[in-house]
Write an enzyme that holds these catalytic residues in place. Structure first.
Site, PDB file in Angstrom:
ATOM      1  N   LYS A 190      71.155  43.565  35.821  1.00 28.19           N
ATOM      2  CA  LYS A 190      72.394  43.809  35.069  1.00 28.19           C
ATOM      3  C   LYS A 190      72.364  42.954  33.812  1.00 28.19           C
ATOM      4  O   LYS A 190      72.175  41.745  33.883  1.00 28.19           O
ATOM      5  CB  LYS A 190      73.605  43.445  35.926  1.00 28.19           C
ATOM      6  CG  LYS A 190      73.688  44.195  37.248  1.00 28.19           C
ATOM      7  CD  LYS A 190      74.820  43.667  38.118  1.00 28.19           C
ATOM      8  CE  LYS A 190      74.487  42.285  38.671  1.00 28.19           C
ATOM      9  NZ  LYS A 190      75.557  41.778  39.566  1.00 28.19           N
ATOM     10  N   GLY A 216      74.891  43.077  31.240  1.00 32.55           N
ATOM     11  CA  GLY A 216      76.169  43.027  30.550  1.00 32.55           C
ATOM     12  C   GLY A 216      76.273  44.088  29.480  1.00 32.55           C
ATOM     13  O   GLY A 216      76.042  45.284  29.719  1.00 32.55           O
ATOM     14  N   ASN A 227      85.653  41.647  46.343  1.00 32.71           N
ATOM     15  CA  ASN A 227      85.829  42.461  45.143  1.00 32.71           C
ATOM     16  C   ASN A 227      85.042  43.770  45.255  1.00 32.71           C
ATOM     17  O   ASN A 227      85.557  44.854  44.947  1.00 32.71           O
ATOM     18  CB  ASN A 227      85.359  41.705  43.905  1.00 32.71           C
ATOM     19  CG  ASN A 227      86.197  40.483  43.598  1.00 32.71           C
ATOM     20  OD1 ASN A 227      87.339  40.363  44.042  1.00 32.71           O
ATOM     21  ND2 ASN A 227      85.632  39.557  42.851  1.00 32.71           N
ATOM     22  N   GLY A 258      84.405  39.498  37.761  1.00 31.48           N
ATOM     23  CA  GLY A 258      84.256  40.599  38.709  1.00 31.48           C
ATOM     24  C   GLY A 258      83.584  41.842  38.170  1.00 31.48           C
ATOM     25  O   GLY A 258      83.448  42.830  38.910  1.00 31.48           O
ATOM     26  N   ALA A 259      83.120  41.815  36.920  1.00 31.86           N
ATOM     27  CA  ALA A 259      82.476  43.015  36.376  1.00 31.86           C
ATOM     28  C   ALA A 259      81.236  43.386  37.176  1.00 31.86           C
ATOM     29  O   ALA A 259      80.987  44.566  37.455  1.00 31.86           O
ATOM     30  CB  ALA A 259      82.117  42.791  34.913  1.00 31.86           C
ATOM     31  N   ALA A 316      71.732  48.090  31.830  1.00 34.85           N
ATOM     32  CA  ALA A 316      71.085  47.722  33.084  1.00 34.85           C
ATOM     33  C   ALA A 316      69.748  48.430  33.207  1.00 34.85           C
ATOM     34  O   ALA A 316      69.515  49.475  32.595  1.00 34.85           O
ATOM     35  CB  ALA A 316      71.976  48.081  34.269  1.00 34.85           C
ATOM     36  N   ASP A 375      80.724  42.814  40.313  1.00 37.69           N
ATOM     37  CA  ASP A 375      81.129  43.316  41.632  1.00 37.69           C
ATOM     38  C   ASP A 375      81.555  44.779  41.542  1.00 37.69           C
ATOM     39  O   ASP A 375      81.229  45.587  42.417  1.00 37.69           O
ATOM     40  CB  ASP A 375      82.279  42.470  42.177  1.00 37.69           C
ATOM     41  CG  ASP A 375      81.967  40.983  42.142  1.00 37.69           C
ATOM     42  OD1 ASP A 375      80.770  40.625  42.173  1.00 37.69           O
ATOM     43  OD2 ASP A 375      82.915  40.177  42.078  1.00 37.69           O
TER      44      ASP A 375
END
Length: 298
Positions: A225, A227, A44, A255-256, A231, A258
């Site tokens: 990270k 969400g 990804n 995949g967020a 960050a 990635d």
């Protein structure tokens, strides 16, 4: 000027993503939108780097089967060079992803990813003299079968003078191997990416900046990270940068992280400041959650 090549090492998977309309109903049916897509943390990130125009090579393994050939072909169409072994007698990895707007649960068969060899990593690096950076998916370190390949990737990159980043991957397997072991494997990497749950496993229940400072003893730079909360960047030079997340309607969080990693690497390797790199990363993480699946829009 051409951007330097990034070598990404780790999993290439088929994702079966089910975006649920509500909590699963035990013993009955739950409606969902279901998609078969390319997945795997390393793949990804490589796909998002390719979409950004960054020269990128994915080093991984699939089965000698239809899904494996499909996964490689779709990456190549997206501009990713694939140093991917096709192995007989083992299936391409598959993940069943149960996703909602708030969270996702992954049910994993890593398949051929467990057979990634140190020799394959070494050969891929030898074939990419233009590489300047290696990014390693932590999943490669977290399973004993693929760990030698992950450790060789880190060692070979250092021997060649490449900068190195590691994504810690997932809290549950991190907990199983233990913080002490994992941090010994990634000691002195240039950049360590962790989400909030992974940071808690590795550094305890501190605030994100304190977690970053604790982890910067092991890694030169740490990004936590968080969400929807944004960050935090911490490095050994006492630089702390904080970036809010972009507001987006969440369709599927798969995949967020990635996509975030790809945006961060592309900006940082191009010389961006920590604040600018975090903003770029947040833009790509937001793009990922607004669609089903973990790859860039075709």
């Amino acid at each position: 000027m051409t951007a330097p090549r990034v070598i990404v090492v780790g999993d290439l998977i088929t994702d079966v993503v089910a975006v649920l309309t509500g909590p699963p109903v035990t013993g009955s049916d739950t409606a969902a939108t279901i998609r078969f897509t390319g997945g795997g943390q390393a793949a990804n990130t490589a796909a998002w780097l390719g979409a950004l125009g960054v020269p990128v090579t994915l080093v991984g393994a699939v089965g000698d089967d239809g899904p494996g050939r499909d996964r490689v072909a779709e990456l190549e169409r997206g501009g990713v060079d694939c140093a991917v072994a096709q192995l007989p007698d083992v299936p391409t990895g598959t993940v069943i992803v149960l996703a909602s707007a708030a969270e996702r649960t992954m049910i994993t068969e890593r398949g051929a990813n467990l057979r990634l060899s140190p020799q394959a990593v070494e050969a891929a690096l030898d074939a990419a003299p233009d590489a300047a950076h290696l990014h390693l998916s932590g999943y490669t370190l977290l399973d004993a079968a693929s760990r030698p390949a992950g450790l060789r990737a880190l060692g070979a990159a250092r021997e060649r003078g490449l900068t190195v980043s590691v994504d810690a991957a997932s809290a549950a397997p991190l907990r199983r191997v233990g913080a002490t072991a994992f941090l010994s494997w990634v000691r002195d990497v240039d950049l360590l990416l962790v989400n909030a749950a992974e940071a808690t496993v590795l550094a305890g229940g501190l605030d994100p900046a304190a977690q970053g400072r604790a982890l910067s003893v092991s890694a030169r730079r740490v990004v936590v990270k968080r969400g929807a909360a944004g960050a935090v960047w911490v490095d050994r030079d006492a630089v702390i940068a904080v970036a809010p997340a972009r507001r987006m309607a969440v369709v599927d969080p798969t995949g967020a992280g990635d996509a975030f990693a790809a945006g961060l690497l592309a900006a940082w390797l191009a010389g961006a400041s920590p604040e600018a790199a975090l903003r770029r990363a947040g833009d790509f993480g937001a793009s990922a959650v607004s669609q089903v699946g973990a790859r860039p829009p075709v």
